[in-house]
Design an enzyme around this catalytic site. Structure first.
Site, PDB file in Angstrom:
ATOM      1  N   GLU A   1       0.224  -5.269  -5.732  1.00 29.15           N
ATOM      2  CA  GLU A   1      -0.700  -5.294  -6.872  1.00 29.15           C
ATOM      3  C   GLU A   1      -0.787  -6.902  -7.563  1.00 29.15           C
ATOM      4  O   GLU A   1      -1.550  -6.931  -8.458  1.00 29.15           O
ATOM      5  CB  GLU A   1      -0.298  -4.453  -7.660  1.00 29.15           C
ATOM      6  CG  GLU A   1      -0.637  -2.888  -7.637  1.00 29.15           C
ATOM      7  CD  GLU A   1      -1.397  -1.973  -8.665  1.00 29.15           C
ATOM      8  OE1 GLU A   1      -0.989  -2.561  -9.969  1.00 29.15           O
ATOM      9  OE2 GLU A   1      -1.604  -0.997  -8.653  1.00 29.15           O
TER      10      GLU A   1
ATOM     11  N   CYS B   1       9.933  20.354  18.830  1.00 25.19           N
ATOM     12  CA  CYS B   1       9.092  21.322  18.820  1.00 25.19           C
ATOM     13  C   CYS B   1       8.531  21.665  20.352  1.00 25.19           C
ATOM     14  O   CYS B   1       8.147  22.621  20.642  1.00 25.19           O
ATOM     15  CB  CYS B   1       7.779  20.507  18.090  1.00 25.19           C
ATOM     16  SG  CYS B   1       8.050  20.443  16.400  1.00 25.19           S
TER      17      CYS B   1
ATOM     18  N   GLU C   1       4.032  22.420  14.256  1.00 28.80           N
ATOM     19  CA  GLU C   1       3.950  23.462  15.047  1.00 28.80           C
ATOM     20  C   GLU C   1       4.881  24.666  14.698  1.00 28.80           C
ATOM     21  O   GLU C   1       4.468  25.760  15.029  1.00 28.80           O
ATOM     22  CB  GLU C   1       4.583  22.709  16.504  1.00 28.80           C
ATOM     23  CG  GLU C   1       3.621  21.744  17.091  1.00 28.80           C
ATOM     24  CD  GLU C   1       4.478  20.226  16.660  1.00 28.80           C
ATOM     25  OE1 GLU C   1       4.437  19.470  17.535  1.00 28.80           O
ATOM     26  OE2 GLU C   1       4.731  20.267  15.387  1.00 28.80           O
TER      27      GLU C   1
ATOM     28  N   LEU D   1       3.732   0.614 -13.204  1.00 28.26           N
ATOM     29  CA  LEU D   1       3.672   0.969 -11.551  1.00 28.26           C
ATOM     30  C   LEU D   1       4.070   2.180 -11.309  1.00 28.26           C
ATOM     31  O   LEU D   1       4.703   2.396 -10.076  1.00 28.26           O
ATOM     32  CB  LEU D   1       4.530   0.023 -11.021  1.00 28.26           C
ATOM     33  CG  LEU D   1       4.312  -1.589 -11.240  1.00 28.26           C
ATOM     34  CD1 LEU D   1       5.235  -2.346 -10.135  1.00 28.26           C
ATOM     35  CD2 LEU D   1       2.897  -2.005 -10.864  1.00 28.26           C
TER      36      LEU D   1
ATOM     37  N   LEU E   1      -0.365 -12.002  -3.982  1.00 30.22           N
ATOM     38  CA  LEU E   1      -1.273 -11.462  -3.124  1.00 30.22           C
ATOM     39  C   LEU E   1      -1.693 -12.794  -1.904  1.00 30.22           C
ATOM     40  O   LEU E   1      -2.165 -12.415  -0.864  1.00 30.22           O
ATOM     41  CB  LEU E   1      -2.679 -11.268  -3.859  1.00 30.22           C
ATOM     42  CG  LEU E   1      -2.556  -9.931  -4.730  1.00 30.22           C
ATOM     43  CD1 LEU E   1      -3.452  -9.933  -5.912  1.00 30.22           C
ATOM     44  CD2 LEU E   1      -2.623  -8.640  -3.938  1.00 30.22           C
TER      45      LEU E   1
ATOM     46  N   ALA F   1      -8.360  -6.674  -9.438  1.00 36.31           N
ATOM     47  CA  ALA F   1      -9.519  -6.424 -10.105  1.00 36.31           C
ATOM     48  C   ALA F   1      -9.953  -8.012 -10.406  1.00 36.31           C
ATOM     49  O   ALA F   1      -8.978  -8.739 -10.924  1.00 36.31           O
ATOM     50  CB  ALA F   1      -9.534  -5.661 -11.469  1.00 36.31           C
TER      51      ALA F   1
END
Length: 345
Positions: A278, A82, A46, A202, A284, A152
């Site tokens: 990753e 703001c 703003e 990385l 994971l 992958a």
């Protein structure tokens, strides 16, 4: 409001942990001012919007409509409120995309404008405004970073050959896609074995944008010091069981049982709005099993490996939201329809 979103997106990778915000000032059918939050700690959207108004048009500000993709702040942080600026400028009509759920705002900006007699229209393109700042809202509402899983896999659903062998699965186009991801997220994390066997950097090497915070799980601080992760070229966080503190660009954070608790890992990523996980497969799988993930970017390749490290397994079938093809690679993007909340939050 769509123009506000276009402007806001220019701040990606530059404003975290703050949200991306865009603002447009319209008089009649003419835009007389535009702005976005450009840099963390810098003026908000703003402020930049109002500052951009040409001197000849400044007399039109009170009779203009201010559009902003996120509720104006009403508190003193690194910059003044703001909402107060809007009132001081005499702007009488404000259109807001979505409410800011950050505890220091959370409706207070709207209340401040209403008390000043400003006419408000709320929830314009609300879903799009929230999606743009999904990382920010995940931090505020679920108490954790927005988690992107990335791996992958071959046609026989393997991540890598047997130990000691290396093969590049993704093609150059998919690799460029991955590095663009890195430039847009706050941090990127790998487990101990991936750091040891792959020696990854990385970092973002294929395009413009920021470098992510590198995070590695090393419970006993046993990884060799010659690895790229320890080259000191950019901040690297080591999650471990032995040491807390900072040494140059190296950050050490103690965590209990770091290899076994996804929630504990996320808890130590303070001021991180998003993180790419990753790998490897074990790391994971931690996040998949815990339900502590939001997007999964799975690169499918035509290779066949046979024996090796298997890809993670889905606890339940996820929703496929997008599919992108890069030559002989296909990237499937899945979304978690029931993302988990950090239980300590």
């Amino acid at each position: 409001m769509r123009r506000c979103l276009q402007l806001a997106a220019k701040g990606q990778g530059q404003v975290a942990p703050n949200p991306m915000v865009g603002s447009v000032l319209v008089h009649g059918d003419r835009i007389i001012g535009e702005g976005w939050h450009r840099q963390y700690g810098g003026p908000h959207a703003e402020v930049n919007c109002i500052r951009s108004v040409k001197e000849a048009d400044r007399k039109l500000i009170p009779d203009s409509t201010l559009y902003v993709s996120l509720e104006p702040c009403a508190h003193y942080g690194k910059t003044p409120p703001c909402a107060d600026l809007i009132v001081e400028q005499g702007i009488r009509t404000v259109v807001v995309g979505c409410v800011d759920t950050f505890s220091k705002v959370a409706g207070k900006g709207i209340e401040r404008l209403q008390q000043a007699g400003v006419h408000l229209q709320l929830g314009v393109l609300e879903a799009e405004c929230r999606y743009l700042n999904r990382r920010f809202f995940t931090r505020q509402e679920l108490g954790r970073p927005y988690v992107l899983l990335k791996w992958a896999e071959t046609a026989d659903r393997m991540l890598a050959p047997e130990q000691g062998q290396r093969v590049m699965l993704s093609n150059k186009y998919a690799q460029t896609y991955v590095h663009k991801m890195r430039s847009e997220e706050d941090a990127i994390l790998v487990g101990y074995r991936t750091a040891l066997l792959d020696n990854p950097r990385l970092n973002n090497r294929y395009g413009t944008g920021s470098q992510p915070l590198r995070v590695v799980i090393d419970p006993q601080l046993a990884l060799p010091v010659h690895l790229h992760l320890f080259d000191g070229t950019q901040p690297t966080m080591v999650l471990n069981e032995l040491k807390e503190g900072q040494d140059g660009n190296m950050l050490y954070r103690i965590i209990d049982a770091p290899e076994n608790e996804a929630a504990g890992i996320l808890e130590r990523l303070e001021n991180v709005n998003s993180v790419i996980i990753e790998g490897g497969s074990k790391t994971l799988q931690l996040f998949l099993n815990a339900g502590l993930w939001d997007e999964a970017h799975v690169i499918q390749t035509p290779q066949i490996i046979g024996k090796g490290s298997a890809a993670p397994r889905w606890p339940r079938v996820p929703a496929l939201s997008q599919q992108r093809k890069f030559d002989n690679n296909c990237i499937n993007i899945y979304t978690n329809e029931h993302p988990g909340k950090l239980y300590r939050h």
